[in-house]
Design a protein around this motif. Structure first.
Motif, PDB file in Angstrom:
ATOM      1  N   PRO A  86      51.935  21.832  31.874  1.00 62.29           N
ATOM      2  CA  PRO A  86      50.613  22.426  31.596  1.00 62.29           C
ATOM      3  C   PRO A  86      49.457  21.499  31.965  1.00 62.29           C
ATOM      4  O   PRO A  86      48.410  21.980  32.407  1.00 62.29           O
ATOM      5  CB  PRO A  86      50.647  22.696  30.098  1.00 62.29           C
TER       6      PRO A  86
ATOM      7  N   ILE B 130      44.933  32.701  30.096  1.00 58.20           N
ATOM      8  CA  ILE B 130      44.751  34.054  29.569  1.00 58.20           C
ATOM      9  C   ILE B 130      43.648  34.095  28.512  1.00 58.20           C
ATOM     10  O   ILE B 130      43.495  33.164  27.727  1.00 58.20           O
ATOM     11  CB  ILE B 130      46.093  34.583  29.025  1.00 58.20           C
ATOM     12  N   ALA B 131      42.828  35.136  28.575  1.00 61.75           N
ATOM     13  CA  ALA B 131      41.735  35.294  27.622  1.00 61.75           C
ATOM     14  C   ALA B 131      41.689  36.743  27.160  1.00 61.75           C
ATOM     15  O   ALA B 131      42.188  37.629  27.832  1.00 61.75           O
ATOM     16  CB  ALA B 131      40.407  34.904  28.265  1.00 61.75           C
ATOM     17  N   VAL B 132      41.112  36.951  25.987  1.00 58.88           N
ATOM     18  CA  VAL B 132      40.981  38.316  25.461  1.00 58.88           C
ATOM     19  C   VAL B 132      39.763  38.943  26.127  1.00 58.88           C
ATOM     20  O   VAL B 132      38.670  38.389  26.056  1.00 58.88           O
ATOM     21  CB  VAL B 132      40.815  38.294  23.935  1.00 58.88           C
TER      22      VAL B 132
ATOM     23  N   ILE C  43      35.189  42.209  25.483  1.00 59.69           N
ATOM     24  CA  ILE C  43      33.756  42.417  25.693  1.00 59.69           C
ATOM     25  C   ILE C  43      33.383  42.405  27.160  1.00 59.69           C
ATOM     26  O   ILE C  43      32.254  42.721  27.505  1.00 59.69           O
ATOM     27  CB  ILE C  43      32.913  41.360  24.942  1.00 59.69           C
TER      28      ILE C  43
ATOM     29  N   VAL D  16      31.567  29.637  27.773  1.00 62.54           N
ATOM     30  CA  VAL D  16      32.997  29.358  27.881  1.00 62.54           C
ATOM     31  C   VAL D  16      33.216  28.018  28.580  1.00 62.54           C
ATOM     32  O   VAL D  16      34.028  27.197  28.140  1.00 62.54           O
ATOM     33  CB  VAL D  16      33.717  30.497  28.640  1.00 62.54           C
TER      34      VAL D  16
ATOM     35  N   VAL E 168      36.195  20.623  24.790  1.00 64.85           N
ATOM     36  CA  VAL E 168      37.597  20.460  24.388  1.00 64.85           C
ATOM     37  C   VAL E 168      38.297  19.456  25.303  1.00 64.85           C
ATOM     38  O   VAL E 168      38.961  18.518  24.837  1.00 64.85           O
ATOM     39  CB  VAL E 168      38.331  21.824  24.415  1.00 64.85           C
TER      40      VAL E 168
ATOM     41  N   LEU F 292      36.059  32.898  18.843  1.00 66.92           N
ATOM     42  CA  LEU F 292      36.173  32.202  20.120  1.00 66.92           C
ATOM     43  C   LEU F 292      36.904  33.066  21.143  1.00 66.92           C
ATOM     44  O   LEU F 292      36.484  33.184  22.290  1.00 66.92           O
ATOM     45  CB  LEU F 292      36.927  30.885  19.933  1.00 66.92           C
ATOM     46  N   MET F 293      37.999  33.688  20.697  1.00 64.50           N
ATOM     47  CA  MET F 293      38.781  34.496  21.638  1.00 64.50           C
ATOM     48  C   MET F 293      37.956  35.678  22.141  1.00 64.50           C
ATOM     49  O   MET F 293      37.979  36.007  23.325  1.00 64.50           O
ATOM     50  CB  MET F 293      40.052  35.010  20.966  1.00 64.50           C
ATOM     51  N   ILE F 294      37.220  36.322  21.220  1.00 65.92           N
ATOM     52  CA  ILE F 294      36.440  37.487  21.623  1.00 65.92           C
ATOM     53  C   ILE F 294      35.313  37.075  22.568  1.00 65.92           C
ATOM     54  O   ILE F 294      34.933  37.814  23.466  1.00 65.92           O
ATOM     55  CB  ILE F 294      35.926  38.244  20.376  1.00 65.92           C
ATOM     56  N   LEU F 295      34.821  35.841  22.415  1.00 63.05           N
ATOM     57  CA  LEU F 295      33.792  35.343  23.328  1.00 63.05           C
ATOM     58  C   LEU F 295      34.377  34.908  24.676  1.00 63.05           C
ATOM     59  O   LEU F 295      33.714  34.242  25.461  1.00 63.05           O
ATOM     60  CB  LEU F 295      33.051  34.165  22.698  1.00 63.05           C
ATOM     61  N   ARG F 296      35.639  35.298  24.919  1.00 60.11           N
ATOM     62  CA  ARG F 296      36.302  35.054  26.200  1.00 60.11           C
ATOM     63  C   ARG F 296      36.657  33.603  26.469  1.00 60.11           C
ATOM     64  O   ARG F 296      36.911  33.230  27.608  1.00 60.11           O
ATOM     65  CB  ARG F 296      35.472  35.602  27.375  1.00 60.11           C
ATOM     66  N   VAL F 297      36.678  32.785  25.417  1.00 62.43           N
ATOM     67  CA  VAL F 297      37.215  31.441  25.603  1.00 62.43           C
ATOM     68  C   VAL F 297      38.725  31.620  25.772  1.00 62.43           C
ATOM     69  O   VAL F 297      39.350  32.324  24.985  1.00 62.43           O
ATOM     70  CB  VAL F 297      36.938  30.558  24.367  1.00 62.43           C
ATOM     71  N   PRO F 298      39.324  31.039  26.835  1.00 60.65           N
ATOM     72  CA  PRO F 298      40.760  31.216  27.029  1.00 60.65           C
ATOM     73  C   PRO F 298      41.527  30.870  25.747  1.00 60.65           C
ATOM     74  O   PRO F 298      41.134  29.953  25.017  1.00 60.65           O
ATOM     75  CB  PRO F 298      41.091  30.230  28.148  1.00 60.65           C
ATOM     76  N   VAL F 299      42.592  31.626  25.497  1.00 66.13           N
ATOM     77  CA  VAL F 299      43.330  31.506  24.244  1.00 66.13           C
ATOM     78  C   VAL F 299      43.722  30.059  23.937  1.00 66.13           C
ATOM     79  O   VAL F 299      43.517  29.570  22.825  1.00 66.13           O
ATOM     80  CB  VAL F 299      44.581  32.410  24.303  1.00 66.13           C
TER      81      VAL F 299
ATOM     82  N   PHE G 125      42.370  27.291  24.841  1.00 65.11           N
ATOM     83  CA  PHE G 125      41.243  26.438  24.489  1.00 65.11           C
ATOM     84  C   PHE G 125      40.606  26.865  23.173  1.00 65.11           C
ATOM     85  O   PHE G 125      39.989  26.041  22.486  1.00 65.11           O
ATOM     86  CB  PHE G 125      40.234  26.401  25.639  1.00 65.11           C
TER      87      PHE G 125
ATOM     88  N   LEU H 157      42.778  25.003  20.773  1.00 63.98           N
ATOM     89  CA  LEU H 157      42.496  23.563  20.823  1.00 63.98           C
ATOM     90  C   LEU H 157      41.152  23.250  20.184  1.00 63.98           C
ATOM     91  O   LEU H 157      41.015  22.247  19.476  1.00 63.98           O
ATOM     92  CB  LEU H 157      42.538  23.078  22.280  1.00 63.98           C
ATOM     93  N   ALA H 158      40.141  24.110  20.416  1.00 68.12           N
ATOM     94  CA  ALA H 158      38.822  23.863  19.836  1.00 68.12           C
ATOM     95  C   ALA H 158      38.901  23.879  18.310  1.00 68.12           C
ATOM     96  O   ALA H 158      38.342  23.001  17.631  1.00 68.12           O
ATOM     97  CB  ALA H 158      37.824  24.912  20.326  1.00 68.12           C
TER      98      ALA H 158
ATOM     99  N   MET I  63      50.392  25.649  27.701  1.00 69.71           N
ATOM    100  CA  MET I  63      49.076  25.204  27.237  1.00 69.71           C
ATOM    101  C   MET I  63      48.760  25.860  25.886  1.00 69.71           C
ATOM    102  O   MET I  63      48.202  25.217  24.998  1.00 69.71           O
ATOM    103  CB  MET I  63      48.028  25.608  28.279  1.00 69.71           C
TER     104      MET I  63
ATOM    105  N   MET J  47      45.047  42.439  21.902  1.00 64.59           N
ATOM    106  CA  MET J  47      45.414  41.078  22.308  1.00 64.59           C
ATOM    107  C   MET J  47      46.743  41.115  23.051  1.00 64.59           C
ATOM    108  O   MET J  47      47.522  42.040  22.888  1.00 64.59           O
ATOM    109  CB  MET J  47      45.570  40.189  21.074  1.00 64.59           C
TER     110      MET J  47
END
Lengths: 187, 440
Positions: free
Chosen positions: A60, A74-76, A79, A95, A102, B19-26, B28, B31-32, B292, B342
């Motif tokens: 990774p 992958i992201a949700v 929106i 983002v 991070v 965070l996830m809904i704000l499109r931050v990759p899962v 990260f 990790l955040a 990851m 999800m």
């Protein structure tokens, strides 16, 4: 200047990904060799399990930045469809900023822990006694590259946002020129 | 400032979801949250150093090694075009049955799922191979898109299953036993799909019109089977057989399966630098993404348990005056709801740190529970509006098919999956019996 930087980033990311692919093949064949050696020659290869566990740490972090470049993490996407191009650009910036934060923390503390491992010469509790530095060190290296990749994304998103304003000034009535991939496009 | 455990729990979960809904990759997002929690709960500097250790130790686990190897196996099958030949051979054997091509999708889907663990790969292989023919034979969406979506979800159930490996390893269940445990539920799912298709095709023949099948000489059928189906049994043996006989660990079985797939591809003269490169890149993309997320979510689970939130929540739930069955149904319902927006992996990572301790405290059989959990998670991949399988299907579906039609076609198969969960709930032996026969 900027393009040169981007090209370098691409090259390093690609090289890391190639290395990760080689590790994948190595994992496959070393574990296969282990089964054959143990079953038919009654000779277990003691290093195989341990080295392959470490490969899982490398994969990774070697491929992370390369994957981020093509938005492969992958992201949700609930929106995504609701955002106007303008909000979308701001969202991309947010983002990227979180990604930078991070990765920067992982880089900094990963480095501290790596130095610590080096100074105290920590080794794995096994026959081969690999210095754990070799394992942990990929975390700061991969994270640094990730931070740089997110920085590029931040730059591209900011650029996209700026261009939106300029376009609106030039042609107020024209529909947005921006596809939703704008800002996260491959450098 | 005294903070209750439930405040911490809510804060952590809501920040993670935000965070996830704000499109931050899962990965990260996890990790955040870990970083913030390490600063406040683990004592700043020390906590962050500890987090590095947690990342390293969560990944450096030999038991997780089947994940990339199973994915590699599927990618090799995918890029060397073994699946279409196999389906073509099955096609030769199928006589005049109602809903012929739909049944072919289910049988093909079952076979493909012994070779790949990815729902998306399976859906796309089936879709691209069968949809053109279905369209030519004027099959309606219910009988074309539906069965393919349903059969795609079989991929996660019959080993190899990367998601299954992850579920077992996070739940501290024997990975080998779990791989064997999900075989029967998978086969049962295929049977349910098959029955449904036959009944529906009998009742509404216009959905899947009959057509004349050219008769194929027996010798040709045999020849195709020897060339295209028999070698696959070797792969199945390498993966399932070696595990079942206790000769190889799941990781080793996965490596043997990958090597077997490479040899098979070479035998069909499809193995070259180009296909190998595509397979490796595809594998790297999926496995690096998964690993990851694992790196982030293990720390997440540790933080939850360190804050006392896990144990308090488990204690609270255990003291509730409701039956175990009801609690299991409740947990599965949560997964079902999360599944509508999800993807599988994140649901697993968010839910397991809480669900597994609950199941342990209540004395629930983990093999049984995990099997139902895996099916429920797979339902998420075909449930509207955001199931990933639906979008893969849309991409390979005939032009002009609307997303709404894809949703409608998926619906009966979602119901059949739910029926399967109910059956396993009533008859746990479906999941628990086969593993008892394993040699360890």
């Amino acid at each position: 200047m900027k393009n040169t930087l981007f090209r370098w980033l691409d090259n390093i990311e690609n090289a890391f990904a190639v290395l990760a692919c080689i590790l994948l093949l190595f994992a496959t064949f070393s574990i296969g060799a282990q089964v054959i050696s143990r079953t038919f020659f009654d000779y277990p290869l003691l290093w195989v399990d341990e080295v392959n566990a470490y490969i899982l740490v490398y994969l990774p972090f070697l491929a992370g930045a390369w994957l981020a470049r093509s938005s492969g993490h992958i992201a949700v996407d609930i929106i995504e469809g609701m955002l106007s191009p303008r909000l979308r650009a701001y969202n991309d910036m947010l983002v990227a900023l979180i990604g930078i934060a991070v990765s920067a923390v992982l880089f900094w503390y990963g480095t501290l822990v790596s130095i610590d491992h080096y100074v105290r010469d920590i080794r794995s509790m096994s026959v081969i006694a690999i210095p754990k530095l070799y394992v942990i060190v990929i975390i700061p290296i991969g994270s640094l590259l990730l931070a740089l990749e997110f920085a590029r994304k931040l730059y591209l998103a900011t650029l996209a946002r700026k261009k939106q304003d300029e376009d609106i000034v030039i042609t107020p009535d024209s529909p947005s020129l921006f596809t939703k991939e704008q800002g996260i496009k491959e450098g | 400032m005294i903070v209750d455990w439930w405040q911490i729990l809510l804060l952590i979960f809501f920040s993670l979801l935000a965070l996830m809904i704000l499109r931050v990759p899962v990965a990260f997002s996890f990790l955040a949250i870990n970083i913030v929690a390490a600063i406040f709960l683990w004592g700043g500097e020390v906590g962050l150093r500890q987090l590095m250790g947690s990342i390293e130790s969560s990944l450096a686990t030999f038991a997780l090694a089947p994940i990339p190897l199973f994915i590699l196996m599927g990618e090799i099958m995918f890029h060397t075009g073994i699946a279409p030949r196999m389906i073509d051979t099955l096609d030769k054997w199928f006589g005049k049955v109602p809903g012929r091509l739909s049944l072919l999708a289910v049988t093909g889907g079952t076979l493909i799922s012994t070779l790949t663990g990815s729902t998306m790969a399976s859906t796309s292989m089936l879709g691209s191979t069968l949809v053109p023919e279905m369209e030519r034979r004027q099959y309606k969406n219910q009988m074309s898109i539906g069965p393919i979506l349903g059969s795609g979800t079989l991929a996660a159930l019959i080993p190899p299953s990367a998601l299954g490996v992850l579920l077992a390893s996070m739940g501290q269940i024997s990975i080998g036993a779990f791989m064997i445990a999900i075989i029967l539920p998978g086969v049962l799912m295929a049977i349910l799909f098959g029955l449904y298709i036959i009944i529906r095709a009998k009742l509404q023949p216009e959905l899947a019109p009959h057509y004349d099948v050219a008769s194929i000489p027996f010798s040709e059928k045999i020849k195709a089977t020897v060339v295209y189906i028999f070698p696959l049994s070797l792969i199945i043996f390498l993966v399932v057989g070696l595990m079942f006989l206790g000769v190889a660990t799941p990781t080793e079985a996965a490596a043997m399966g990958s090597i077997g797939s490479l040899l098979l591809a070479a035998y069909y003269k499809q193995l070259n630098f180009h296909t190998l490169k595509l397979a490796l890149i595809g594998t790297l993309k999926i496995s690096a993404m998964m690993l990851m997320i694992i790196a982030g979510s293990t720390g997440f689970s540790q933080i939850l348990s360190f804050s006392g939130a896990t144990s308090e929540l488990v204690r609270m739930i255990a003291s509730l005056d409701v039956s175990v069955t009801l609690l299991v149904i409740g947990m599965l319902l949560i997964v079902l709801v999360l599944g509508s927006f999800m993807e599988s992996l994140s649901i697993l990572m968010v839910c397991l740190p809480i669900f597994i301790p609950i199941a342990n405290t209540l004395g629930i059989d983990l093999l049984w529970f995990a099997a139902m959990l895996l099916i429920t998670i797979e339902i998420g991949t075909i449930s509207p509006p955001f199931g990933t399988g639906l979008f893969v299907m849309k991409a390979v579906a005939p032009k002009g098919v609307k997303m709404g039609q894809v949703y409608a076609a998926a619906f009966p198969f979602i119901c059949l999956d739910l029926l399967l969960v109910a059956i396993i709930m009533i008859f746990p032996q479906i999941a628990t019996w086969l593993p008892t026969l394993m040699r360890t």
